[in-house]
Design an enzyme around this catalytic site. Structure first.
Site, PDB file in Angstrom:
ATOM      1  N   ASP A 140       0.846  -1.194   0.000  1.00  0.00           N
ATOM      2  CA  ASP A 140       0.000   0.000   0.000  1.00  0.00           C
ATOM      3  C   ASP A 140       0.878   1.238   0.000  1.00  0.00           C
ATOM      4  O   ASP A 140       2.076   1.169   0.265  1.00  0.00           O
ATOM      5  CB  ASP A 140      -0.931  -0.002   1.223  1.00  0.00           C
ATOM      6  CG  ASP A 140      -2.065   1.009   1.092  1.00  0.00           C
ATOM      7  OD1 ASP A 140      -2.200   1.623   0.011  1.00  0.00           O
ATOM      8  OD2 ASP A 140      -2.814   1.200   2.074  1.00  0.00           O
ATOM      9  N   LYS A 141       0.235   2.351  -0.286  1.00  0.00           N
ATOM     10  CA  LYS A 141       0.940   3.633  -0.350  1.00  0.00           C
ATOM     11  C   LYS A 141       0.124   4.652   0.428  1.00  0.00           C
ATOM     12  O   LYS A 141      -1.101   4.586   0.469  1.00  0.00           O
ATOM     13  CB  LYS A 141       1.033   3.994  -1.837  1.00  0.00           C
ATOM     14  CG  LYS A 141       1.463   5.373  -2.166  1.00  0.00           C
ATOM     15  CD  LYS A 141       0.286   6.235  -2.563  1.00  0.00           C
ATOM     16  CE  LYS A 141       0.734   7.668  -2.753  1.00  0.00           C
ATOM     17  NZ  LYS A 141      -0.413   8.586  -2.854  1.00  0.00           N
ATOM     18  N   HIS A 142       0.798   5.609   1.033  1.00  0.00           N
ATOM     19  CA  HIS A 142       0.077   6.681   1.714  1.00  0.00           C
ATOM     20  C   HIS A 142       0.825   7.983   1.491  1.00  0.00           C
ATOM     21  O   HIS A 142       2.047   8.023   1.567  1.00  0.00           O
ATOM     22  CB  HIS A 142      -0.017   6.385   3.213  1.00  0.00           C
ATOM     23  CG  HIS A 142      -0.964   7.295   3.932  1.00  0.00           C
ATOM     24  ND1 HIS A 142      -2.316   7.033   4.033  1.00  0.00           N
ATOM     25  CD2 HIS A 142      -0.768   8.463   4.573  1.00  0.00           C
ATOM     26  CE1 HIS A 142      -2.900   7.999   4.712  1.00  0.00           C
ATOM     27  NE2 HIS A 142      -1.989   8.887   5.056  1.00  0.00           N
ATOM     28  N   SER A 143       0.074   9.025   1.213  1.00  0.00           N
ATOM     29  CA  SER A 143       0.682  10.346   1.064  1.00  0.00           C
ATOM     30  C   SER A 143       0.296  11.175   2.284  1.00  0.00           C
ATOM     31  O   SER A 143      -0.810  11.032   2.816  1.00  0.00           O
ATOM     32  CB  SER A 143       0.158  10.992  -0.214  1.00  0.00           C
ATOM     33  OG  SER A 143       0.269  12.396  -0.133  1.00  0.00           O
TER      34      SER A 143
ATOM     35  N   THR B 106      -8.384  11.345  -1.559  1.00  0.00           N
ATOM     36  CA  THR B 106      -8.594  10.308  -2.582  1.00  0.00           C
ATOM     37  C   THR B 106     -10.065   9.883  -2.660  1.00  0.00           C
ATOM     38  O   THR B 106     -10.616   9.697  -3.751  1.00  0.00           O
ATOM     39  CB  THR B 106      -7.688   9.102  -2.242  1.00  0.00           C
ATOM     40  OG1 THR B 106      -6.338   9.560  -2.296  1.00  0.00           O
ATOM     41  CG2 THR B 106      -7.862   7.961  -3.217  1.00  0.00           C
TER      42      THR B 106
ATOM     43  N   ARG C  55      -7.874  16.354  16.804  1.00  0.00           N
ATOM     44  CA  ARG C  55      -6.680  17.105  16.380  1.00  0.00           C
ATOM     45  C   ARG C  55      -7.062  18.188  15.387  1.00  0.00           C
ATOM     46  O   ARG C  55      -6.545  19.303  15.425  1.00  0.00           O
ATOM     47  CB  ARG C  55      -5.654  16.156  15.755  1.00  0.00           C
ATOM     48  CG  ARG C  55      -4.945  15.299  16.793  1.00  0.00           C
ATOM     49  CD  ARG C  55      -4.193  14.173  16.117  1.00  0.00           C
ATOM     50  NE  ARG C  55      -3.214  14.660  15.175  1.00  0.00           N
ATOM     51  CZ  ARG C  55      -2.894  14.021  14.051  1.00  0.00           C
ATOM     52  NH1 ARG C  55      -3.447  12.863  13.728  1.00  0.00           N
ATOM     53  NH2 ARG C  55      -1.999  14.529  13.238  1.00  0.00           N
TER      54      ARG C  55
ATOM     55  N   SER D 210      -1.304   8.110  13.609  1.00  0.00           N
ATOM     56  CA  SER D 210      -2.518   8.158  12.791  1.00  0.00           C
ATOM     57  C   SER D 210      -2.335   7.380  11.480  1.00  0.00           C
ATOM     58  O   SER D 210      -3.149   6.515  11.126  1.00  0.00           O
ATOM     59  CB  SER D 210      -2.851   9.626  12.510  1.00  0.00           C
ATOM     60  OG  SER D 210      -3.826   9.743  11.528  1.00  0.00           O
TER      61      SER D 210
ATOM     62  N   LYS E  90      -3.610   2.971  10.756  1.00  0.00           N
ATOM     63  CA  LYS E  90      -4.545   2.547   9.694  1.00  0.00           C
ATOM     64  C   LYS E  90      -3.877   1.527   8.781  1.00  0.00           C
ATOM     65  O   LYS E  90      -4.495   0.548   8.364  1.00  0.00           O
ATOM     66  CB  LYS E  90      -5.003   3.765   8.885  1.00  0.00           C
ATOM     67  CG  LYS E  90      -5.965   4.647   9.655  1.00  0.00           C
ATOM     68  CD  LYS E  90      -6.391   5.868   8.870  1.00  0.00           C
ATOM     69  CE  LYS E  90      -5.304   6.882   8.755  1.00  0.00           C
ATOM     70  NZ  LYS E  90      -5.607   8.258   9.038  1.00  0.00           N
ATOM     71  N   LYS E  91      -2.615   1.770   8.458  1.00  0.00           N
ATOM     72  CA  LYS E  91      -1.931   0.869   7.513  1.00  0.00           C
ATOM     73  C   LYS E  91      -1.621  -0.473   8.168  1.00  0.00           C
ATOM     74  O   LYS E  91      -1.722  -1.518   7.531  1.00  0.00           O
ATOM     75  CB  LYS E  91      -0.646   1.537   7.003  1.00  0.00           C
ATOM     76  CG  LYS E  91      -0.912   2.814   6.234  1.00  0.00           C
ATOM     77  CD  LYS E  91      -1.652   2.539   4.944  1.00  0.00           C
ATOM     78  CE  LYS E  91      -2.498   3.698   4.488  1.00  0.00           C
ATOM     79  NZ  LYS E  91      -3.290   3.433   3.305  1.00  0.00           N
TER      80      LYS E  91
HETATM   81  N1  URA Z   1      -2.851  11.666   7.183  1.00  0.00           N
HETATM   82  C1  URA Z   1      -3.351  10.911   8.205  1.00  0.00           C
HETATM   83  O1  URA Z   1      -3.969   9.886   7.986  1.00  0.00           O
HETATM   84  N2  URA Z   1      -3.132  11.331   9.461  1.00  0.00           N
HETATM   85  C2  URA Z   1      -2.452  12.458   9.772  1.00  0.00           C
HETATM   86  O2  URA Z   1      -2.287  12.758  10.935  1.00  0.00           O
HETATM   87  C3  URA Z   1      -1.944  13.247   8.696  1.00  0.00           C
HETATM   88  C4  URA Z   1      -2.148  12.821   7.394  1.00  0.00           C
END
Ligand code: URA
Length: 414
Positions: free
Chosen positions: A79-82, A119, A167, A182, A186-187
């Site tokens: 997976d990828k996350h930005s 997304t 937050r 955070s 999730k990942k």
């Molecule tokens: N993306 C996230 O899922 N969490 C953050 O705290 C910042 C960017």
């Protein structure tokens, strides 16, 4: 420990034990810790920072606040996350690229935050596209197509939903340990084996300095590796927008162009760099990546046949006031322009206009002639048009001498 003791200890600045952090997160998820109590804890964490050990404990507790997905043996999941940017539609392209290369991509994504796009919001510009797959549906789509892109289910990392919203409301987003907890919770709850992170840097990013972005990237990679995930991070430019399209529907259109081997060079360059696979360019040019995208859209209930949602926006052209070189296309200003037009939401319950946004007619470093279109503003009957024009104009600069364009990929952290 009771809640008062937890809060007194945090307030005193004492390093928190793994148990104390686990109790805090469990209390947040169950409601035993109230929202004001959780907000105070976050503010102290924001103020003093967390040690590496505390960050790992927070990530672990947030990951296990809900279900952790398990997959059949022998399946490698990537997976990828930005960390979020303007015009950043890479996830829409990279998930099908990897699926076309026989990888499995269980992508859980988010919505837009402030001036940055999300997304899920982009994909919902496709009529019928569902981003609320339940666990049995996401397993089915992954098996049939090889990738899905959906929102967080209620059962995955529920502590993040509560903490993230707090937050956002208490201006404690830009904290490295809180961002790490955070993103990685999730990942890790997705059960991935390999994770590619795109840490943005510049005016349009949450981390605006290269130093801050590098620190975030290094912490993310270190903590993810501590969990046995093969993780790399690219630090990439977000001083200017990515690609030419900013907005929801227009970004889907640009993603489709890239998936067909076309589209802007910077977008293709970043997709290929993050894919980190010798076959990435081939599946873009052959149409295999686009076929995967079509299959994913159909499997998630969407249809591309009748066009995108909210079509027929009105157009306003911003022309170059003089000839010269484009020396600034500020990402944050362009993001704000799309946001005020209705591409983003001020409150969680707000609706979006999927047809508004910007098509940039020029990119950083281009030579332009007076009168040439710098940007096409897609608006809905003039709503917030003046404000959007002001944002675009304030973010563009034309000078006599060309500027050296900094690289798109600043650094790779492995
Ligand atoms: N993306 C996230 O899922 N969490 C953050 O705290 C910042 C960017």
């Amino acid at each position: 420990m009771n809640v008062d003791d937890l809060l007194y200890s945090m307030r005193s600045g004492a390093e928190q034990s793994d148990d104390a952090i686990a109790e805090f997160v469990a209390g947040v998820s169950s409601g035993a810790i109230s929202r004001p109590q959780a907000a105070a804890w976050l503010a102290w964490a924001f103020q003093r920072g967390l040690s590496d050990r505390e960050t790992v404990a927070l990530t672990r507790a947030m990951t296990h606040s809900g279900d952790v997905l398990e997959w059949p043996q022998g399946t490698t999941l990537i997976d990828k996350h930005s960390t979020g940017g303007v015009g950043d539609k890479v996830s829409l392209i990279l998930a099908p690229v990897w699926a076309a290369l026989d990888m499995r991509v269980p992508m859980i994504s988010g919505r837009g935050l402030g001036h940055t796009g999300g997304t899920l919001d982009k994909l919902e510009a496709i009529p019928g596209f569902r981003t609320d797959l339940d666990e049995s549906e996401l397993r089915r789509v992954l098996a049939e197509v090889g990738c899905f892109i959906t929102g967080q289910t209620r059962a995955l990392a529920p502590a993040d939903r509560v903490l993230y919203a707090l937050r956002n409301e208490t201006c404690t987003v830009e904290s490295i340990p809180l961002i790490v907890g955070s993103i990685l919770s999730k990942k890790l709850a997705e059960g991935v084996h390999r994770l590619v992170l795109d840490v943005k840097t510049g005016s349009g990013a949450f981390m605006q300095t290269l130093e801050g972005s590098r620190q975030l990237a290094e912490t993310l990679v270190r903590v993810a590796k501590g969990y046995g995930v093969h993780c790399t991070a690219a630090i990439t430019a977000m001083d200017r927008p990515l690609g030419r399209a900013i907005g929801n529907g227009v970004e889907v259109e640009e993603s489709i162009a890239c998936l067909k081997g076309e589209g802007p060079a910077d977008l293709r360059e970043l997709v290929i760099a993050l894919a980190d696979h010798p076959g990435a360019a081939r599946v873009l040019d052959s149409g295999e990546a686009y076929e995967k995208f079509e299959a994913m859209v159909a499997a998630q209930g969407g249809s591309l046949d009748g066009g995108l949602r909210d079509p027929d926006a009105d157009r306003y052209l911003i022309a170059a006031p003089r000839s010269g070189f484009v020396t600034r296309v500020d990402a944050r200003s362009m993001g704000r322009a799309a946001f005020v037009l209705g591409a983003g939401r001020r409150r969680a319950e707000d609706g979006l206009d999927y047809g508004v946004g910007l098509w940039m007619g020029t990119a950083l470093g281009d030579e332009v002639r007076a009168g040439q279109t710098l940007s096409t503003v897609l608006h809905r009957q003039g709503r917030a048009l003046d404000e959007a024009i002001a944002w675009v104009e304030s973010g563009l600069e034309i000078s006599d001498a060309p500027v050296e364009v900094t690289p798109l990929v600043h650094d790779l952290i492995a």
